[in-house]
Structure formats: C-alpha cells, structure tokens
Design a protein around this motif. Structure first.
Motif, PDB file in Angstrom:
ATOM      1  N   GLY A   1      14.137 -55.069 -57.926  1.00  0.00           N
ATOM      2  CA  GLY A   1      13.493 -55.449 -56.669  1.00  0.00           C
ATOM      3  C   GLY A   1      12.207 -56.220 -56.841  1.00  0.00           C
ATOM      4  N   TYR A   2      12.140 -56.991 -57.905  1.00  0.00           N
ATOM      5  CA  TYR A   2      10.911 -57.729 -58.215  1.00  0.00           C
ATOM      6  C   TYR A   2      11.108 -59.218 -57.933  1.00  0.00           C
ATOM      7  CZ  TYR A   2       7.167 -59.729 -61.152  1.00  0.00           C
ATOM      8  OH  TYR A   2       6.081 -60.431 -61.621  1.00  0.00           O
ATOM      9  N   PRO A   3      10.410 -59.755 -56.956  1.00  0.00           N
ATOM     10  CA  PRO A   3      10.582 -61.172 -56.662  1.00  0.00           C
ATOM     11  C   PRO A   3       9.793 -62.090 -57.591  1.00  0.00           C
ATOM     12  CG  PRO A   3       8.996 -60.210 -55.155  1.00  0.00           C
ATOM     13  CD  PRO A   3       9.501 -59.078 -56.030  1.00  0.00           C
TER      14      PRO A   3
ATOM     15  N   GLN B   1       5.755 -63.083 -59.218  1.00  0.00           N
ATOM     16  CA  GLN B   1       4.415 -63.248 -58.623  1.00  0.00           C
ATOM     17  C   GLN B   1       4.459 -64.466 -57.692  1.00  0.00           C
ATOM     18  OE1 GLN B   1       3.901 -59.946 -60.305  1.00  0.00           O
ATOM     19  NE2 GLN B   1       2.132 -60.746 -59.230  1.00  0.00           N
ATOM     20  N   VAL B   2       5.157 -64.285 -56.604  1.00  0.00           N
ATOM     21  CA  VAL B   2       5.442 -65.397 -55.701  1.00  0.00           C
ATOM     22  C   VAL B   2       4.450 -65.414 -54.536  1.00  0.00           C
ATOM     23  CG1 VAL B   2       7.879 -65.490 -56.280  1.00  0.00           C
ATOM     24  CG2 VAL B   2       7.099 -63.941 -54.473  1.00  0.00           C
ATOM     25  N   PRO B   3       4.331 -66.559 -53.861  1.00  0.00           N
ATOM     26  CA  PRO B   3       3.423 -66.608 -52.708  1.00  0.00           C
ATOM     27  C   PRO B   3       3.912 -65.699 -51.590  1.00  0.00           C
ATOM     28  CG  PRO B   3       4.237 -68.805 -53.279  1.00  0.00           C
ATOM     29  CD  PRO B   3       4.968 -67.839 -54.128  1.00  0.00           C
ATOM     30  N   SER B   4       2.966 -65.080 -50.936  1.00  0.00           N
ATOM     31  CA  SER B   4       3.268 -64.221 -49.799  1.00  0.00           C
ATOM     32  C   SER B   4       2.097 -64.342 -48.841  1.00  0.00           C
ATOM     33  CB  SER B   4       3.456 -62.774 -50.258  1.00  0.00           C
ATOM     34  OG  SER B   4       3.630 -61.930 -49.157  1.00  0.00           O
ATOM     35  N   PRO B   5       2.110 -65.388 -48.028  1.00  0.00           N
ATOM     36  CA  PRO B   5       0.941 -65.677 -47.190  1.00  0.00           C
ATOM     37  C   PRO B   5       0.471 -64.447 -46.440  1.00  0.00           C
ATOM     38  CG  PRO B   5       2.558 -67.410 -46.998  1.00  0.00           C
ATOM     39  CD  PRO B   5       3.207 -66.318 -47.792  1.00  0.00           C
ATOM     40  N   LEU B   6      -0.836 -64.255 -46.423  1.00  0.00           N
ATOM     41  CA  LEU B   6      -1.377 -63.050 -45.812  1.00  0.00           C
ATOM     42  C   LEU B   6      -1.693 -63.283 -44.339  1.00  0.00           C
ATOM     43  CD1 LEU B   6      -4.681 -63.500 -45.457  1.00  0.00           C
ATOM     44  CD2 LEU B   6      -4.596 -63.220 -47.919  1.00  0.00           C
ATOM     45  N   SER B   7      -1.746 -62.182 -43.638  1.00  0.00           N
ATOM     46  CA  SER B   7      -2.137 -62.230 -42.234  1.00  0.00           C
ATOM     47  C   SER B   7      -3.405 -61.422 -42.061  1.00  0.00           C
ATOM     48  CB  SER B   7      -1.021 -61.644 -41.360  1.00  0.00           C
ATOM     49  OG  SER B   7      -1.499 -61.447 -40.046  1.00  0.00           O
ATOM     50  N   ILE B   8      -4.411 -62.022 -41.464  1.00  0.00           N
ATOM     51  CA  ILE B   8      -5.660 -61.295 -41.224  1.00  0.00           C
ATOM     52  C   ILE B   8      -5.877 -61.074 -39.730  1.00  0.00           C
ATOM     53  CG2 ILE B   8      -6.834 -61.981 -43.344  1.00  0.00           C
ATOM     54  CD1 ILE B   8      -8.177 -64.227 -41.788  1.00  0.00           C
TER      55      ILE B   8
ATOM     56  N   PRO C   1      -6.341 -58.162 -46.464  1.00  0.00           N
ATOM     57  CA  PRO C   1      -5.625 -56.911 -46.180  1.00  0.00           C
ATOM     58  C   PRO C   1      -5.678 -56.007 -47.414  1.00  0.00           C
ATOM     59  CG  PRO C   1      -4.299 -58.836 -45.609  1.00  0.00           C
ATOM     60  CD  PRO C   1      -5.475 -59.340 -46.381  1.00  0.00           C
TER      61      PRO C   1
ATOM     62  N   CYS D   1      -5.715 -67.445 -49.719  1.00  0.00           N
ATOM     63  CA  CYS D   1      -4.996 -66.692 -50.746  1.00  0.00           C
ATOM     64  C   CYS D   1      -3.522 -66.549 -50.376  1.00  0.00           C
ATOM     65  CB  CYS D   1      -5.638 -65.314 -50.893  1.00  0.00           C
ATOM     66  SG  CYS D   1      -4.770 -64.210 -52.037  1.00  0.00           S
ATOM     67  N   GLN D   2      -2.670 -66.662 -51.395  1.00  0.00           N
ATOM     68  CA  GLN D   2      -1.227 -66.485 -51.219  1.00  0.00           C
ATOM     69  C   GLN D   2      -0.735 -65.182 -51.845  1.00  0.00           C
ATOM     70  OE1 GLN D   2       0.752 -68.864 -49.456  1.00  0.00           O
ATOM     71  NE2 GLN D   2      -1.322 -69.475 -48.881  1.00  0.00           N
ATOM     72  N   ARG D   3      -1.634 -64.338 -52.267  1.00  0.00           N
ATOM     73  CA  ARG D   3      -1.326 -62.989 -52.761  1.00  0.00           C
ATOM     74  C   ARG D   3      -0.386 -62.984 -53.967  1.00  0.00           C
ATOM     75  NH1 ARG D   3      -0.369 -58.580 -48.324  1.00  0.00           N
ATOM     76  NH2 ARG D   3      -1.422 -57.392 -49.939  1.00  0.00           N
ATOM     77  N   ARG D   4      -0.494 -63.970 -54.832  1.00  0.00           N
ATOM     78  CA  ARG D   4       0.365 -63.992 -56.019  1.00  0.00           C
ATOM     79  C   ARG D   4       0.016 -62.863 -56.988  1.00  0.00           C
ATOM     80  NH1 ARG D   4       3.580 -68.347 -57.425  1.00  0.00           N
ATOM     81  NH2 ARG D   4       3.301 -70.249 -56.225  1.00  0.00           N
TER      82      ARG D   4
ATOM     83  N   THR E   1      -2.060 -63.128 -59.530  1.00  0.00           N
ATOM     84  CA  THR E   1      -2.260 -63.664 -60.878  1.00  0.00           C
ATOM     85  C   THR E   1      -3.700 -64.139 -61.064  1.00  0.00           C
ATOM     86  OG1 THR E   1      -1.473 -65.809 -60.093  1.00  0.00           O
ATOM     87  CG2 THR E   1       0.144 -64.384 -61.153  1.00  0.00           C
TER      88      THR E   1
ATOM     89  N   TRP F   1       3.048 -55.073 -57.128  1.00  0.00           N
ATOM     90  CA  TRP F   1       2.851 -56.318 -57.891  1.00  0.00           C
ATOM     91  C   TRP F   1       2.093 -57.346 -57.052  1.00  0.00           C
ATOM     92  CZ3 TRP F   1       7.560 -54.572 -56.098  1.00  0.00           C
ATOM     93  CH2 TRP F   1       8.099 -55.256 -54.994  1.00  0.00           C
ATOM     94  N   GLN F   2       2.001 -57.052 -55.772  1.00  0.00           N
ATOM     95  CA  GLN F   2       1.463 -58.060 -54.869  1.00  0.00           C
ATOM     96  C   GLN F   2      -0.066 -58.126 -54.950  1.00  0.00           C
ATOM     97  OE1 GLN F   2       2.212 -57.704 -50.504  1.00  0.00           O
ATOM     98  NE2 GLN F   2       3.447 -59.512 -50.894  1.00  0.00           N
TER      99      GLN F   2
ATOM    100  N   PHE G   1       7.100 -48.873 -61.486  1.00  0.00           N
ATOM    101  CA  PHE G   1       7.048 -50.241 -60.966  1.00  0.00           C
ATOM    102  C   PHE G   1       7.239 -50.283 -59.444  1.00  0.00           C
ATOM    103  CE2 PHE G   1       8.939 -54.303 -59.804  1.00  0.00           C
ATOM    104  CZ  PHE G   1       7.875 -55.114 -60.142  1.00  0.00           C
TER     105      PHE G   1
END
Lengths: 136, 550
Positions: free
Chosen positions: A101-103, A105-112, B169, B206-209, B211, B331-332, B399
C-alpha cells in the motif's frame, strides 16, 4: 552495473535468505532484485557496487544461507552493503509497493482550509499551561 | 584531489565585506549587507544544488540517503566536503554548498526559550548569553517572513511570534501523537516549519512528498538558494563557489586583510576585504581560525582565550517510534515537525539533571527507513529476528502505522568537547581535517533516559502497541553549536555581543558557533535571527568600523 549472470544468480539466492516469499509478498528474487532493479539501485548509490561484487564473488561457492548469516556476524559493514542493496531494490518494485500500500513519495497537495480537527485539544493545552519561564 | 598550484598574481578589488560560507548565516549577512550597498564577496567551498540534482521525485528517493544525499560528509564524500576524524560519541553532520545545511534540513522552525539565554543565572549551569530573547524578537519575525515559515501563533510555552503562513496540517501522525499528549495533560503544539503551506515569497506550496532531507523537488522548503541568493546576487554580491578558505591573514596592526582561498582550479588567491565574516558553521569556522595561526596568534586566530574550537554542542538525540494499529499514512510529508512538545524543555526539580529537551513528531519516510529504524534498534534479536519471515512481519506492523517522537536534548557547553586540527588527515586541498572530540555528560545521559521514558509513555497513551527506542544517534542531527562563544568578557568568550572577535577588530563570526549555550530548540531560527541582528549592526556602525590597512 557490471554484475554478470553468475553474480546476479548469487545475489538472488542471498536476497531470498533475507527476504523470502511470505503470504502475498514475493521473495526478493521474484520481485526482481537481481535484475533491472539492481541496476537502478546501484545507479542511485554507486559506491555500493564494488563491495557488493566482492562479497558476491566470495559467496559464489558457499551455502548461501550460512554465508549471509556469517556475514551478518563477522562483517556488519559488508552485510550492510548486501542488505541495503536487497531492501533498496526490493522496494523499487511496483508489485511490492502495491502489495504494502505504498504509493511512493508522491505529491499529495495539502489543504489548509477549514477548522483543524485538533482545536479542542489545543484549547486544553492553552488552558492548562502556566506560560513560559521568565528570564528577564 | 585538487592540485595546489602557484599563487595568483591577479589583484582582486577589495570588498567591503568578505563572507566565508554561503549557508544559513552567510546568506543572511551577504544579502542584508548588499541590500544596503556594501560590496560583498562570499566564498563558498561547495556549489549549487537544484531540484534537478535531487532524487526526491524518483522511486529511488530513499536510496539518495545511502550516499549522495547522506548528511554525513564522511559518507557522502563530495568534492566540497572535508573529513571529520576522531572518536566522538556524536559526530557532526553538515552539507557544504550554497545553502549549507539548509539544503538538507528538515526545516523545523523553533525559536529558543527566554530561559535558554540565562542558564547560568537560572540554573547555575552553562553560560548566559550577553543578549536576551527580547534582543532577537524582531529578527525572529523578520527571518520567519524571509523563510516563508508556516506555523500557528499563540503557543503559551513561547513568547509571541508571527508566521507569514498558516500551519501545515499535522496529519494522521500528528493527531495520533496529540491524543496521547492530551490524555497525559502534557504540552504540545502544531509544528512550525520553514515550508510553505501556500505559495509564498520564493516558495511554492508544499506537496507533502516527505523528502525534505534529501532536497525538496518542489521548491517548497526554504533554503537560501531560493530565499536569499536571487536577491543577493541581483544586489551585487559576488559569490565564489567551489572555493575553499585556507587562512585569514592579518596586517601589521593585527587586523584581518581578507581571505586566502583555493579556487576550483586549486589556485591560491587572496580576496582583500575591509571586514571578514566567518559563517562556515561551528566546525568550519573554528577550523579556519585554527588554520590561521600566526606569530601574533600561535594557537589560532582570535584564540587568546584558548576557547576556539571548545564547548562544541550538538543536541544529542534519540527516537521513540510508536507503532499503532491505525493506518497513519506515515510516509507522507512534510518531514518537518508535525507537532512538538516543550513539556520537558525546562529544568524540573524532581529530576537528577538540569535543563531539558524538545520533542517533535515526524513521519517515518518510505519502507527502507521504517524497517531500518526497527532493525537498528533490535540488533539483539539476531538474524532470524530481523530477516526472513520476521522482515515481512516488521514491515507489516510498522510501515504506515507509526510515528516518531524525536528527543532533542540540551547538552551543556564543556571545554573538552571540541574541534581541533587533525595532525595527519587532510582534505582534498591538503588542509588538516577537523578532528572532533565529543562525549556525553552524565547530565545529558540522565536527560535522555528520562525523556525517552516519558516519550514511551506518550506513545502508549497514543495507543501504541509497540515502541521502538533507538540508541543515541552516533551521527548528529546537523546542530553544531559553540566553539566560538559569544560574551562580554574577553577572557571567557571569543566574540562579543555583536559577534565581533575580541582579538581582531574587523573579524566576525555569525554561525551557530557563537551560541554560549544551546537550548534544546532546533537552532536555525536563532542562527538566522542573530545573523540578521549582526548585519544590521554592521550597517548601523559602518562608519566606525576599523579595517585593515590598504
């Protein structure tokens, strides 16, 4: 990456000692750690190649399980090379990533926007804290 | 190895100020002085790093840590790195290049506590700073704006601060950890980070990678190559990269004449300057002063006290990983601080140690990092406890189901913890390596033991079914402090309250070396704020500044 087929075969056997197949998870060799994933791993960390090839040569005529166990005890630095390559290449596998279940270290745009869920807890922090220690 | 050739016959135009180091403090000073019309030359031993150099947006991101983007120069062995030798219990880590350690930092933004400036007065240990929190307050807010910090104001454990962006967040890991702290009634607060939660200044959102520490590919983390150098260069700073400073020469009056360095071809050159500012971190600046010994200063430049290189502090560090049944998407990113706690940052009368620790919650990165932390902590399990079926079980448990409490302790300034010149090992320019001598005090060991036990309690209160406790990290966390301490008394400090050396009237040090005591906060906010304060002083007193003879 200059490993030949014999060295890759040796790596596959050693890798399966560290990461055998288990339930839904493939063994390291089945995931491809001795193939293209090895090339990618060593391309990202080229300093591992020389010590890896040396230990693969040493392992060629040995019983692989005993070799890996002995290496872990006798030469932790060399074992670290082996385990880093095996684990690093294993998690480059798309199949393995999907299974855990590991995608990546991909982008995941945040919401504030909106009120954070933690605010009630934070209000309690504010209420019970006595303030910082004065130093004037 | 760079060939050392002949000395340059070219005469360089004299600078108003020569800065050694284009990292955190050197960037702030260079940019601020140039903005006010100073002719600034900055000499940096490394080069530029850009997102094109990182692996952070590749599947190989975790492998970047193995070698090329490892924070330990002895592992990374880049062309700009110099060896760190010695058997230190904690060995410093650093990055040499434009941006310095802020290329690889986690961007945790943590101003010090007011009491951190008065440890001797309040607790009878360490050294008081000659300045107070109030002296830095305005600069803390200015550098927070320059660094596009995202955070939540109002933490009652700190004086009032301002941040230009709303907080990141805290994620599932932060919520889980916060519930534990709430259960125990302990302090916590959403983490402030020099990472943009929205597009701001020179940074993207930020895109929360996650890294951050191997280089941000999104340009969302503040690093001086983004936040300071574009403006500094347009204001006329001459930045000389791949140039290794060798010596600060003096004139006949004992004033600094400039900086002698090796350029990228190995040619030895002199950059003349009216004022010299060292900003090469607490190891590099101390090393350069020790390299600059002379008949006037046989034990190293500005070292009449014998303190140059001494009182090295590094915030000894342990981690407690909390493993929960919940899906925490651990991981996020960002890999800054999700939440932090100052519950145990002050001296507590019931404890057998003085001063304290700061805690912060972080994700665990990808599976290599997650299982690696487990294996490092459980070497006693033996081969069958770590590999084979056990490997898969560990990954399944940890994990995506864990968060990490980082325990960052205040180590006190002690003379025997020091940086010296290695008598045998040299860098690629033939200059002596830095040998580091550092051991943990009993106070620090007790502090770590107490805090780790409390962090285990916090993890269990958060619902942890298992905790993984690391040993003291043998390589540091990039916090190198002390070695050129600030003070009003020239007999017990190296620089004065304006960071000018007591011994040489036109020589300054502005990096973390000037910390008389280190607190437990991540030091970058304070290093930047102090560097800005010193730059402002140089601007205000430029007409009174003594300079080398022309």
């Amino acid at each position: 990456m200059s490993a030949d087929s014999l060295q890759r075969a040796t790596l596959a056997k050693l890798a399966d000692v560290l990461i055998p197949g288990s339930g839904k998870m493939p063994a390291a060799s089945s995931a491809g750690v001795a193939g293209e994933l090895l090339n990618r791993c060593l391309s990202a960390a080229p300093s591992l190649e020389e010590p890896l090839l040396a230990l693969l040569e040493a392992a060629e005529r040995c019983e692989h399980s005993a070799f890996a166990r002995d290496l872990a005890t006798r030469s932790p630095e060399d074992f670290a090379v082996l385990s880093t390559v095996v684990v690093g290449a294993y998690y480059l596998s798309e199949q393995v990533r999907d299974l855990i279940g590991y995608p990546g270290q991909v982008p995941s745009p945040l919401s504030i926007a909106g009120e954070p869920e933690y605010l009630p807890m934070l209000e309690r922090v504010y209420e019970r804290h006595e303030g910082y220690r004065s130093a004037e | 190895m760079l060939p050392i050739q002949r000395r340059s016959e070219r005469r360089f135009e004299s600078a108003d100020v020569a800065v050694v180091g284009a990292g955190a403090s050197g960037s702030v000073v260079s940019a601020r002085l140039a903005e006010k019309g100073f002719r600034v030359v900055c000499i940096e031993q490394g080069g530029w790093s850009t997102p094109a150099d990182y692996l952070s947006d590749q599947p190989e991101a975790e492998l970047a840590w193995v070698e090329r983007w490892n924070p330990d120069p002895n592992i990374r062995r880049g062309t700009a790195d110099y060896p760190l030798t010695g058997d230190a219990e904690v060995r410093p880590v650093m990055f040499n290049g434009v941006g310095g350690g802020l290329v690889q930092w986690a961007a945790m933004w943590q101003p010090m506590l007011p009491s951190d400036f008065r440890t001797k007065t309040l607790d009878g240990v360490g050294e008081d700073w000659p300045i107070s929190w109030r002296d830095l307050a305005g600069c803390y807010n200015r550098v927070a704006r320059d660094m596009s910090v995202s955070g939540l104001v109002g933490d009652p454990a700190l004086p009032e601060l301002s941040y230009p962006n709303p907080p990141m967040p805290i994620g599932k890991i932060g919520m889980a950890a916060a519930r534990g702290m709430d259960e125990l009634g302990w302090h916590w607060w959403p983490g402030a980070n020099a990472i943009a939660s929205r597009r701001h200044g020179h940074l993207q959102a930020c895109q929360r990678r996650g890294t951050c520490m191997t280089g941000c590919p999104e340009n969302a983390k503040a690093t001086p190559s983004l936040t300071h150098w574009p403006k500094a260069l347009s204001d006329g700073v001459q930045l000389i990269t791949e140039a290794r400073a060798r010596e600060i020469p003096l004139d006949s009056q004992g004033r600094a004449r400039g900086v002698v360095y090796f350029d990228k071809e190995g040619m030895e050159r002199l950059q003349p300057a009216q004022v010299v500012v060292l900003a090469a971190n607490a190891v590099g600046s101390a090393r350069l002063l020790l390299l600059s010994s002379s008949g006037r200063f046989p034990d190293g430049l500005a070292n009449s006290t014998g303190l140059v290189g001494r009182r090295l502090m590094q915030h000894p560090y342990q981690t407690v990983v909390a493993v929960l049944a919940d899906d925490l998407e651990s991981w996020q990113g960002p890999w800054g601080q999700s939440i932090y706690s100052l519950e145990f940052a002050e001296t507590r009368p019931e404890c057998d140690f003085v001063r304290g620790a700061k805690w912060m919650v972080m994700p665990h990165g990808g599976p290599m990092f997650a299982v690696g932390e487990h294996q490092a902590a459980h070497g006693d399990l033996g081969f069958d406890g770590l590999w084979g079926e056990a490997f898969h079980r560990a990954v399944e448990n940890i994990f995506g189901h864990s968060f990490t409490w980082g325990i960052q302790t205040e180590d006190l300034p002690e003379d025997h913890n020091r940086v010296v010149l290695d008598p045998e090992v040299t860098d690629s320019s033939g200059l002596p390596a830095a040998r580091v001598e550092y051991e943990l005090s009993e106070n620090t060991r007790s502090m770590l033991s107490f805090n780790v036990s409390r962090a285990v309690e916090a993890a269990e209160a958060a619902g942890a079914t298992e905790t993984i406790v690391s040993g003291v990290w043998p390589t540091g966390i990039g916090h190198v402090l002390g070695t050129t301490p600030m003070g009003d008394d020239p007999d017990s400090s190296v620089v004065d309250r304006w960071c000018r050396t007591h011994d040489v009237s036109n020589l300054y040090v502005v990096d973390g070396g000037v910390f008389p005591s280190g607190g437990s906060a991540n030091p970058t906010a304070t290093i930047l704020a102090n560097a800005l304060r010193v730059a402002d002083r140089l601007i205000a007193t430029r007409r009174q500044q003594e300079a080398a003879a022309a």
